[in-house]
Design a protein around this motif. Structure first.
Motif, PDB file in Angstrom:
ATOM      1  N   GLY A 129      11.196  28.308  37.360  1.00  0.00           N
ATOM      2  CA  GLY A 129      11.974  28.058  35.852  1.00  0.00           C
ATOM      3  C   GLY A 129      13.275  28.654  36.008  1.00  0.00           C
ATOM      4  O   GLY A 129      14.150  28.188  35.044  1.00  0.00           O
ATOM      5  N   GLY A 130      13.725  28.952  37.215  1.00  0.00           N
ATOM      6  CA  GLY A 130      15.404  29.280  37.103  1.00  0.00           C
ATOM      7  C   GLY A 130      15.896  27.978  37.997  1.00  0.00           C
ATOM      8  O   GLY A 130      15.690  27.011  38.093  1.00  0.00           O
ATOM      9  N   VAL A 131      17.065  28.310  38.531  1.00  0.00           N
ATOM     10  CA  VAL A 131      17.951  27.287  39.118  1.00  0.00           C
ATOM     11  C   VAL A 131      18.486  27.883  40.423  1.00  0.00           C
ATOM     12  O   VAL A 131      18.611  29.181  40.607  1.00  0.00           O
ATOM     13  N   MET A 132      18.965  27.136  41.352  1.00  0.00           N
ATOM     14  CA  MET A 132      19.499  27.325  42.420  1.00  0.00           C
ATOM     15  C   MET A 132      21.030  26.856  42.287  1.00  0.00           C
ATOM     16  O   MET A 132      21.211  25.486  42.085  1.00  0.00           O
ATOM     17  N   VAL A 133      21.744  27.876  42.521  1.00  0.00           N
ATOM     18  CA  VAL A 133      23.397  27.135  42.309  1.00  0.00           C
ATOM     19  C   VAL A 133      24.000  27.448  43.593  1.00  0.00           C
ATOM     20  O   VAL A 133      24.262  28.667  44.166  1.00  0.00           O
ATOM     21  N   PRO A 134      24.799  26.537  44.073  1.00  0.00           N
ATOM     22  CA  PRO A 134      25.689  26.511  45.302  1.00  0.00           C
ATOM     23  C   PRO A 134      26.773  27.429  44.812  1.00  0.00           C
ATOM     24  O   PRO A 134      27.451  27.283  44.062  1.00  0.00           O
ATOM     25  N   PHE A 135      26.964  28.286  45.738  1.00  0.00           N
ATOM     26  CA  PHE A 135      28.007  29.416  45.523  1.00  0.00           C
ATOM     27  C   PHE A 135      28.907  29.540  46.685  1.00  0.00           C
ATOM     28  O   PHE A 135      28.168  29.845  47.695  1.00  0.00           O
ATOM     29  N   ARG A 136      29.973  29.873  46.613  1.00  0.00           N
ATOM     30  CA  ARG A 136      31.115  30.391  47.608  1.00  0.00           C
ATOM     31  C   ARG A 136      31.406  31.955  47.405  1.00  0.00           C
ATOM     32  O   ARG A 136      32.255  32.084  46.486  1.00  0.00           O
ATOM     33  N   VAL A 137      30.937  32.776  48.049  1.00  0.00           N
ATOM     34  CA  VAL A 137      31.459  34.473  47.791  1.00  0.00           C
ATOM     35  C   VAL A 137      32.735  34.441  48.545  1.00  0.00           C
ATOM     36  O   VAL A 137      32.952  34.256  49.552  1.00  0.00           O
ATOM     37  N   GLU A 138      33.540  34.990  47.549  1.00  0.00           N
ATOM     38  CA  GLU A 138      35.042  35.385  48.125  1.00  0.00           C
ATOM     39  C   GLU A 138      35.429  36.828  48.244  1.00  0.00           C
ATOM     40  O   GLU A 138      36.054  37.425  49.178  1.00  0.00           O
ATOM     41  N   ALA A 139      34.461  37.569  47.554  1.00  0.00           N
ATOM     42  CA  ALA A 139      34.783  39.329  47.605  1.00  0.00           C
ATOM     43  C   ALA A 139      33.325  39.848  47.207  1.00  0.00           C
ATOM     44  O   ALA A 139      32.578  39.075  46.408  1.00  0.00           O
ATOM     45  N   THR A 140      33.249  40.928  48.084  1.00  0.00           N
ATOM     46  CA  THR A 140      31.772  41.511  47.884  1.00  0.00           C
ATOM     47  C   THR A 140      31.897  42.994  47.576  1.00  0.00           C
ATOM     48  O   THR A 140      33.071  43.556  48.096  1.00  0.00           O
ATOM     49  N   GLY A 141      31.227  43.439  46.637  1.00  0.00           N
ATOM     50  CA  GLY A 141      31.445  45.244  46.377  1.00  0.00           C
ATOM     51  C   GLY A 141      31.875  45.126  44.868  1.00  0.00           C
ATOM     52  O   GLY A 141      32.330  44.014  44.216  1.00  0.00           O
ATOM     53  N   SER A 142      32.395  46.404  44.664  1.00  0.00           N
ATOM     54  CA  SER A 142      32.955  46.652  43.357  1.00  0.00           C
ATOM     55  C   SER A 142      33.982  47.759  43.499  1.00  0.00           C
ATOM     56  O   SER A 142      33.668  48.789  44.313  1.00  0.00           O
ATOM     57  N   GLY A 143      35.101  47.695  42.488  1.00  0.00           N
ATOM     58  CA  GLY A 143      35.915  48.963  42.526  1.00  0.00           C
ATOM     59  C   GLY A 143      36.811  48.996  43.872  1.00  0.00           C
ATOM     60  O   GLY A 143      37.386  48.007  44.229  1.00  0.00           O
ATOM     61  N   GLU A 144      36.755  50.135  44.394  1.00  0.00           N
ATOM     62  CA  GLU A 144      37.606  50.369  45.803  1.00  0.00           C
ATOM     63  C   GLU A 144      36.873  49.991  47.049  1.00  0.00           C
ATOM     64  O   GLU A 144      37.541  49.684  47.927  1.00  0.00           O
ATOM     65  N   SER A 145      35.533  49.307  46.772  1.00  0.00           N
ATOM     66  CA  SER A 145      34.803  48.997  47.973  1.00  0.00           C
ATOM     67  C   SER A 145      34.896  47.443  47.990  1.00  0.00           C
ATOM     68  O   SER A 145      34.167  46.979  48.844  1.00  0.00           O
ATOM     69  N   VAL A 146      35.603  46.755  47.178  1.00  0.00           N
ATOM     70  CA  VAL A 146      35.483  45.585  47.479  1.00  0.00           C
ATOM     71  C   VAL A 146      36.113  44.878  49.006  1.00  0.00           C
ATOM     72  O   VAL A 146      37.080  45.492  49.316  1.00  0.00           O
ATOM     73  N   ARG A 147      35.381  44.062  49.287  1.00  0.00           N
ATOM     74  CA  ARG A 147      35.856  43.381  50.545  1.00  0.00           C
ATOM     75  C   ARG A 147      35.912  42.020  50.614  1.00  0.00           C
ATOM     76  O   ARG A 147      35.042  41.418  50.051  1.00  0.00           O
ATOM     77  N   ALA A 148      37.104  41.239  50.961  1.00  0.00           N
ATOM     78  CA  ALA A 148      37.509  39.969  50.803  1.00  0.00           C
ATOM     79  C   ALA A 148      36.754  39.094  51.966  1.00  0.00           C
ATOM     80  O   ALA A 148      37.313  39.502  53.041  1.00  0.00           O
ATOM     81  N   ALA A 149      35.804  38.162  51.761  1.00  0.00           N
ATOM     82  CA  ALA A 149      35.401  37.451  52.753  1.00  0.00           C
ATOM     83  C   ALA A 149      34.643  36.294  52.345  1.00  0.00           C
ATOM     84  O   ALA A 149      33.737  36.564  51.303  1.00  0.00           O
ATOM     85  N   GLU A 150      34.729  34.983  52.830  1.00  0.00           N
ATOM     86  CA  GLU A 150      34.251  34.004  52.224  1.00  0.00           C
ATOM     87  C   GLU A 150      32.861  33.547  52.877  1.00  0.00           C
ATOM     88  O   GLU A 150      32.732  33.711  54.137  1.00  0.00           O
ATOM     89  N   LEU A 151      31.897  32.977  52.055  1.00  0.00           N
ATOM     90  CA  LEU A 151      30.728  32.680  52.591  1.00  0.00           C
ATOM     91  C   LEU A 151      30.039  31.777  51.751  1.00  0.00           C
ATOM     92  O   LEU A 151      29.783  32.277  50.532  1.00  0.00           O
ATOM     93  N   ASP A 152      29.541  30.664  51.992  1.00  0.00           N
ATOM     94  CA  ASP A 152      28.610  29.768  51.106  1.00  0.00           C
ATOM     95  C   ASP A 152      27.113  30.108  51.134  1.00  0.00           C
ATOM     96  O   ASP A 152      26.741  30.315  52.298  1.00  0.00           O
TER      97      ASP A 152
END
Length: 456
Positions: free
Chosen positions: A108-131
């Motif tokens: 009942g949900g959906v699959m969404v193609p997505f490009r991650v550009e940053a992972t984490g939150s606050g001071e732990s954010v790390r920038a790295a791209e991944l499809d």
């Protein structure tokens, strides 16, 4: 072109999921083999009994294979170093951009193609791209490509070695950026075609028209999708090279009927191809379909196979170099296999089928269906995509209806934003063909030997 491209493709497929060191070692071995072939050809001289052309092709094939292995080694190294890989089984925040339209899943949900550009939150954010692909429910449906969002997700195990991890959305997306014209335009076309279908059609046909024309399966019921899958007709719901072939072919026929010369027909076909991409959306699958469909059309209209086959090899070469993951996926392999079959065998088979009681048009349609289905059957079996014994008769039965729905539906999608009334008329004209497609799928799915339409 063909042999080196095959070498690049095979090397890329073999090194998927391979450790970076092993892939790099294979690349070195192939590069050494290429150097040996070049030296052997140079030292043999012109008068020795050595096939210099064969050695040149071998050297090029080994070189491209080495490039493919090197690209895969670099990709595997980058994937292993991505922050999401170490977070499998945990929750985290991600920020990135939607790269394609969503597709429904059985849950009942959906699959969404997505490009991650940053992972984490606050001071732990790390920038790295991944499809990746995001499995989601509330708030994610209908997001146009190019929409920038931030959300909390659970990181899932990869489906297979060499694949990136999947994501399951735990929160609705928080929009951080609006999509550009390349995303807003196709999204508006989809929305308008849904409205046109609701006005012009009834029942399952309302969702089937956007599905066949734009790959928008959101309005198709789960039962109907299962029947199309079990009958071997599920490929009709995906934008493929066949779509572009029908659209461009219709434009070529119209231009010829209006007395346009060869240059005018080529310009009209190019404009139709560009318009098709603009209407459907410049997603990677659509661009690949445009390339393979144009090649298939060229093959059917040409008495020579060399040039279309070389062009197909060029398309495969570019896709493998730019996007190895897509190039080794079942969808791209099916498109390439079907197009290669059309290039090599569709015309000879059609000529053999022609009889005084079989018109040339009928022979061409049957030849395309038979050749494409037989060529793609091994790929379907190897990839685990079920196809029953009635898939070939079902595809032959719906062959006359598919071009009608594709051409009229695409025209309705293009006309909808500027003249909804005219688009409704075109969509209504698709009703008999859509009824026939649904009927054939329902009958074929219920015949003995067809796979169970409901997955376990």
């Amino acid at each position: 072109m063909v042999v080196p491209t095959l070498a690049l493709f095979v090397t890329t497929a073999v090194t998927v999921g391979m450790r970076p060191a092993a892939a790099a070692a294979l690349g070195v071995v192939l590069l050494v083999a290429a150097v040996i072939a070049v030296l052997w050809s140079g030292e043999a001289g012109a008068h020795n009994r050595v096939d210099h052309t064969a050695l040149g092709v071998l050297a090029m094939a080994c070189t491209l294979g080495a490039v493919g292995a090197g690209v895969q080694a670099a990709r595997s190294h980058a994937l292993a170093a991505h922050p999401l890989v170490s977070l499998v089984g945990t929750r985290t925040g991600v920020e990135g951009v939607v790269t394609g339209f969503d597709r429904p899943v059985r849950s009942g949900g959906v699959m969404v193609p997505f490009r991650v550009e940053a992972t984490g939150s606050g001071e732990s954010v790390r920038a790295a791209e991944l499809d990746v692909v995001v499995l989601a429910r509330e708030g994610w449906r209908g997001l146009p490509p190019g929409t920038r969002v931030r959300a909390s997700v659970a990181v899932l195990e990869p489906l297979s070695s060499g694949d990136p991890p999947g994501l399951r959305a735990l929160t609705p997306p928080r929009l951080t950026g609006e999509p550009g014209p390349a995303g807003r335009g196709p999204a508006a076309v989809r929305e308008r075609l849904r409205g046109v279908s609701e006005r012009a059609l009834k029942g399952e046909a309302v969702g089937l028209l956007p599905s066949f024309v734009l790959g928008d399966e959101g309005g198709v019921s789960t039962e109907t999708r299962d029947e199309f899958r079990a009958s071997g007709l599920a490929h009709l719901a995906a934008v493929s090279g066949a779509n572009t072939t029908y659209v461009v072919g219709a434009v070529l026929l119209a231009a010829a009927a209006m007395g346009a010369g060869r240059r005018g027909r080529i310009i009209a076909a190019g404009a139709a191809l560009a318009g098709f991409v603009a209407v459907v959306g410049p997603e990677p699958a659509v661009l690949r379909a445009a390339g393979t469909g144009a090649i298939g059309l060229a093959a059917l209209s040409s008495h020579r196979t060399g040039r279309p086959l070389a062009a197909l090899a060029g398309v495969v070469l570019m896709v493998v170099m730019v996007d190895p993951v897509t190039a080794t996926g079942a969808g791209f392999i099916l498109s390439v296999t079907a197009t290669a079959a059309l290039v090599l065998a569709a015309r000879p088979v059609a000529v053999r089928l022609r009889r005084p009681w079989i018109p040339a048009t009928v022979a061409d349609v049957v030849a395309v269906c038979v050749v494409a289905h037989l060529a793609t059957l091994p790929v379907l079996v190897a990839s685990g995509l079920e196809t029953g014994p009635w898939a070939l008769p079902a595809n032959v039965a719906v062959a006359p209806a598919v071009p009608l729905v594709t051409v009229l539906g695409t025209a309705a999608a293009a006309l909808g934003p500027v003249w909804e009334g005219g688009a409704v008329v075109l969509a209504a004209a698709c009703a008999p063909a859509l009824w026939w497609l649904e009927t054939v799928a329902h009958i074929a799915a219920g015949l003995p030997g067809s796979p169970d339409p409901t997955p376990r």
